[in-house]
Design a protein around this motif. Structure first.
Motif, mmCIF file in Angstrom:
data_model
loop_
_atom_site.group_PDB
_atom_site.id
_atom_site.type_symbol
_atom_site.label_atom_id
_atom_site.label_comp_id
_atom_site.label_asym_id
_atom_site.label_seq_id
_atom_site.Cartn_x
_atom_site.Cartn_y
_atom_site.Cartn_z
ATOM 1 N N GLU A 65 0.872 -1.574 -0.019
ATOM 2 C CA GLU A 65 0.186 -0.133 0.065
ATOM 3 C C GLU A 65 1.110 0.965 -0.267
ATOM 4 O O GLU A 65 0.647 2.317 -0.326
ATOM 5 C CB GLU A 65 -0.540 -0.352 0.648
ATOM 6 C CG GLU A 65 -1.650 -0.890 1.211
ATOM 7 C CD GLU A 65 -3.397 -0.995 2.449
ATOM 8 O OE1 GLU A 65 -2.775 -0.230 3.116
ATOM 9 O OE2 GLU A 65 -3.553 -1.884 2.585
ATOM 10 N N GLU B 29 2.173 1.666 -3.205
ATOM 11 C CA GLU B 29 1.429 2.158 -4.444
ATOM 12 C C GLU B 29 0.581 3.651 -4.129
ATOM 13 O O GLU B 29 0.713 4.715 -5.419
ATOM 14 C CB GLU B 29 -0.402 1.543 -3.840
ATOM 15 C CG GLU B 29 0.017 0.171 -4.213
ATOM 16 C CD GLU B 29 -1.590 -0.582 -3.896
ATOM 17 O OE1 GLU B 29 -2.110 0.093 -3.343
ATOM 18 O OE2 GLU B 29 -1.737 -1.843 -4.342
ATOM 19 N N LYS C 66 1.902 6.704 -6.612
ATOM 20 C CA LYS C 66 0.295 7.102 -6.669
ATOM 21 C C LYS C 66 0.946 8.850 -6.579
ATOM 22 O O LYS C 66 0.545 9.592 -7.338
ATOM 23 C CB LYS C 66 -1.231 6.887 -6.177
ATOM 24 C CG LYS C 66 -2.126 7.407 -5.713
ATOM 25 C CD LYS C 66 -2.762 7.082 -5.455
ATOM 26 C CE LYS C 66 -4.505 7.475 -6.105
ATOM 27 N NZ LYS C 66 -6.154 7.055 -5.637
#
Length: 111
Positions: free
Chosen positions: A1, A4, A8
């Motif tokens: 996460e 990510e 992002k």
């Protein structure tokens, strides 16, 4: 996460940077175009003023020429008017010795 989110975030930062770069490029192009337009407009204004000055000079020269011509003609007329013989009056206050216009009963011959 976490990866990510970092990806992002980095992706968003890259997109934001590209948008800002594009925005700056557009602004620079707009500035260049505006400067060109302003330069062109100033040149047109200068040309317009130049033409107006030329027209004014032409008008002034025309007026000067007209004035000189009319003065010359007036002087010629004045010179000729002095030399012209004066008409001789035929007497009795009548033009050409005859009564015209206003008649008095003394002017008619009654027989």
């Amino acid at each position: 996460e976490r990866r990510e989110r970092e990806q992002k975030l980095s992706k968003e930062m890259a997109e934001k940077a590209t948008r800002e770069l594009e925005k700056m490029q557009l602004q620079e192009k707009a500035e260049v175009k505006y400067k060109e337009w302003l330069k062109k407009k100033r040149a047109e204004e200068a040309e317009k003023k130049k033409k107006e000055k030329e027209k004014e000079k032409e008008r002034e020269a025309e007026l000067q020429e007209k004035k000189a011509r009319s003065e010359k003609i007036f002087k010629e007329w004045l010179h000729n008017a002095r030399n012209k013989p004066r008409p001789v009056l035929n007497g009795y206050g009548f033009p050409h010795g005859k009564s015209t216009g206003l008649y008095f009963y003394y002017t008619y011959v009654v027989t």
